[in-house]
Write an enzyme that holds these catalytic residues in place. Structure first.
Site, PDB file in Angstrom:
ATOM      1  N   ARG A  17       0.845  -1.197   0.000  1.00 25.50           N
ATOM      2  CA  ARG A  17       0.000   0.000   0.000  1.00 25.50           C
ATOM      3  C   ARG A  17       0.877   1.242   0.000  1.00 25.50           C
ATOM      4  O   ARG A  17       1.958   1.258   0.565  1.00 25.50           O
ATOM      5  CB  ARG A  17      -0.909   0.029   1.234  1.00 25.50           C
ATOM      6  N   ALA A  20      -0.889   6.762  -2.689  1.00 21.62           N
ATOM      7  CA  ALA A  20      -1.740   6.945  -3.862  1.00 21.62           C
ATOM      8  C   ALA A  20      -2.686   5.783  -4.093  1.00 21.62           C
ATOM      9  O   ALA A  20      -3.689   5.935  -4.802  1.00 21.62           O
ATOM     10  CB  ALA A  20      -0.885   7.157  -5.104  1.00 21.62           C
ATOM     11  N   VAL A  23      -1.195  -1.814  -4.376  1.00 24.03           N
ATOM     12  CA  VAL A  23      -0.637  -2.664  -5.425  1.00 24.03           C
ATOM     13  C   VAL A  23      -1.089  -4.105  -5.192  1.00 24.03           C
ATOM     14  O   VAL A  23      -0.934  -4.643  -4.097  1.00 24.03           O
ATOM     15  CB  VAL A  23       0.897  -2.581  -5.453  1.00 24.03           C
ATOM     16  N   ASP A 130       9.203  11.545  -8.123  1.00 24.19           N
ATOM     17  CA  ASP A 130       9.099  10.922  -6.797  1.00 24.19           C
ATOM     18  C   ASP A 130      10.113   9.783  -6.661  1.00 24.19           C
ATOM     19  O   ASP A 130       9.771   8.681  -6.240  1.00 24.19           O
ATOM     20  CB  ASP A 130       7.679  10.417  -6.559  1.00 24.19           C
TER      21      ASP A 130
END
Length: 412
Positions: A17, A20, A23, A130
Site C-alpha cells: 500500500r 496513492a 498494489v 518521486d
C-alpha cells in the site's frame, strides 16, 4: 475469488500500500501482472481521469530494461488502475531497513541502474518526480551485478504527474517526499528532469550513510535545509565519487548532471569501490534535530517529540508544513562545497557519548546553558542584594538584643 479490474484483469492479493493506492498481484491475458489501483477518491475526480487518459500513450511507450513497464491503464467505473510488470523481488527501502547501509560498490551499481531508467524517461519527456527507495525495485531473479547487487528497476512513473494539477497543488502546496525534494520544487518552480537527479543523489547518499543529507525532524525544517544548508561530506569514499554526489545535489538545477552522464560516471567509479565495506558514519542526532525543529515552529512545551514526517503525495495524507518564508534563492555551489577527500570530514572525532560541535544537540545544549546562566545570574544578584540588606539591618538593630543568627531555635 479475485477482484475484476476492467474486462481483462483480475486482482488476487495485496502486495503493498502507498499514499496513492494499493498494489495487487494480478492476472492478465499474458500472465501475472502488478496492478496499482488508485484510491477511490482519485478515481472520482474527472479532471484526474482526463489526465490519466492523456498520459496513457507516453506511459505505455516507456520501454526500458530498468523501468517497470506499464502494460495498460484501466478506467472502469470507480476503478483507476495501472497494470505493470510484475517484479519478483523487494524494494530498495526494505533492503535498506534490513542492512542499514550498503557497501559503496553495491550502492553505486544500483543507483547507476536507476540513472539509466531516468535517462530513458527524460529522453521521452517524462519526469518521475518521486524518486525514492520505495520506488526502486530489486529483481531477485536477475543476475547479480557489482558488489552482489540485484538489478534495479524504477517504478511509479507518471503517478505524481497524474495526481498533480493546479487545483491540487494549491491545496497541498508541495507534492513529493520531503527528504528527496529538490530546492526548486520547494521554491515553487516547475519540476524538470533535474529534480530527479537531485532525488537520486539523495538516495545514493542515504544508501552510503544510512540517512538522508537533509532529513530528520519536522517536515518544514527538512524543506528549509534543502534550500539553505550545504551537504555534509561522507568519509571514506573516493574524491571523484563525492564530487559527483555534490554536483548532483547542487542547489541550482543547471549545475547537476544529466541522467545519462551520471550513469556513465558512476560506473567508472565501480572498480575503485570493489571490496570496500559499508561506511562507518556517525549518524546525526535525530532526537536533538527533532527538538530543534519543534522549538523553531512551536512555542509551547510538548509531551513527545514530533515524528519524522512526509509531505503527502496526494490529498488526504498527513498534512505538512510547507512554509517557504525562510527559504533563500537558489545558488551555484562554491568551490569549497565541491571539495572533498578520500577521507572526508563528515564528523569530527569525539569520545563516546560526547556531543559533536555544531550538531543539533550541541546547539540545543548551548541554548540550555544560556538559559541556566541567565537564571543563575538572577539568583546571584538576588542573593547579593539580600546579603547586603541583612548586613545593614544587623548594624541598625538594638546592640543589647541577642544575636541568634548562629544559634539553634529556642526549645519550647
Amino acid at each position: 475469488m479475485g477482484r475484476k479490474i476492467g474486462s481483462r484483469y483480475t486482482a488476487h492479493q495485496i502486495l503493498g500500500r502507498g499514499s496513492a493506492g494499493t498494489v495487487w498481484l494480478g492476472e492478465g491475458p499474458e500472465g501475472p501482472v502488478a496492478i496499482k489501483l488508485l484510491r477511490e477518491d482519485l478515481a472520482s475526480d474527472q479532471e484526474l481521469v482526463g489526465r490519466f487518459v492523456q498520459e496513457r500513450t507516453a506511459l505505455l511507450s516507456l520501454d526500458h530494461a530498468r523501468v517497470v513497464g506499464v502494460h495498460d491503464l484501466v478506467v472502469d467505473g470507480n476503478d483507476l488502475a495501472l497494470v505493470m510488470d510484475l517484479v519478483r523481488g523487494t524494494d530498495l527501502r526494505t533492503r535498506l531497513e534490513r542492512e542499514r547501509r550498503l557497501a559503496p560498490e553495491a550502492a553505486v551499481a544500483i543507483v547507476a541502474d536507476v540513472a539509466d531508467a531516468l535517462a530513458a524517461a527524460h529522453a521521452a519527456g517524462i519526469v518521475h518526480r518521486d524518486v525514492k527507495p520505495e520506488n526502486v525495485l530489486l529483481d531477485m531473479q536477475g543476475p547479480l551485478g557489482p558488489g552482489g547487487s540485484h538489478p534495479a528497476l524504477l517504478t511509479d512513473f507518471g503517478v505524481a504527474k497524474l495526481i498533480d494539477s493546479p487545483r491540487r497543488t494549491r491545496a497541498t502546496k508541495i507534492i513529493g517526499t520531503p527528504d528527496y525534494l529538490a530546492p526548486e520544487i520547494i521554491e515553487g518552480l516547475p519540476p524538470r528532469a533535474a529534480v530527479d537527479i537531485y532525488a537520486l543523489a539523495t538516495v545514493l547518499y542515504e544508501l552510503l550513510a544510512g540517512f538522508t543529507p537533509f532529513g530528520g525532524g519536522h517536515p518544514g525544517a527538512v524543506l528549509r535545509r534543502h534550500v539553505t544548508e550545504t551537504v555534509v561530506p561522507l568519509p571514506g569514499i573516493p574524491d571523484e565519487l563525492w564530487q559527483l554526489m555534490v554536483q548532483c545535489l547542487a542547489k541550482a538545477p543547471a549545475s547537476r548532471l544529466r541522467a545519462s552522464e551520471l550513469a556513465a560516471r558512476l560506473r567508472e567509479q565501480l572498480p575503485l569501490l570493489a571490496g570496500m565495506p559499508p561506511l562507518d558514519v556517525d549518524e546525526p542526532d535525530a532526537e536533538a534535530q527533532a527538538d530543534e525543529a519543534y522549538e523553531e515552529t512551536t512555542p509551547e512545551p510538548r509531551e513527545q517529540p514530533p515524528r519524522r514526517g512526509a509531505v503527502p503525495l496526494v490529498p488526504g495524507a498527513t498534512p505538512s508544513d510547507a512554509n517557504r518564508d525562510t527559504h533563500t534563492s537558489m545558488r551555484v555551489p562554491a568551490p569549497d562545497e565541491l571539495a572533498g577527500g578520500a577521507r572526508g570530514t563528515a564528523r569530527a572525532p569525539r569520545t563516546p557519548g560526547a556531543v559533536r560541535p555544531g550538531s543539533a544537540r550541541h546547539r540545543a545544549s548551548a541554548r540550555r546553558r544560556r538559559v541556566t546562566l541567565g537564571v543563575a545570574g538572577v539568583v546571584l544578584a538576588a542573593a547579593v542584594g539580600a546579603g547586603a540588606w541583612y548586613a545593614t539591618s544587623g548594624d541598625d538593630a538594638d546592640p543589647a538584643a541577642p544575636d541568634n543568627r548562629n544559634s539553634a531555635p529556642p526549645v519550647p
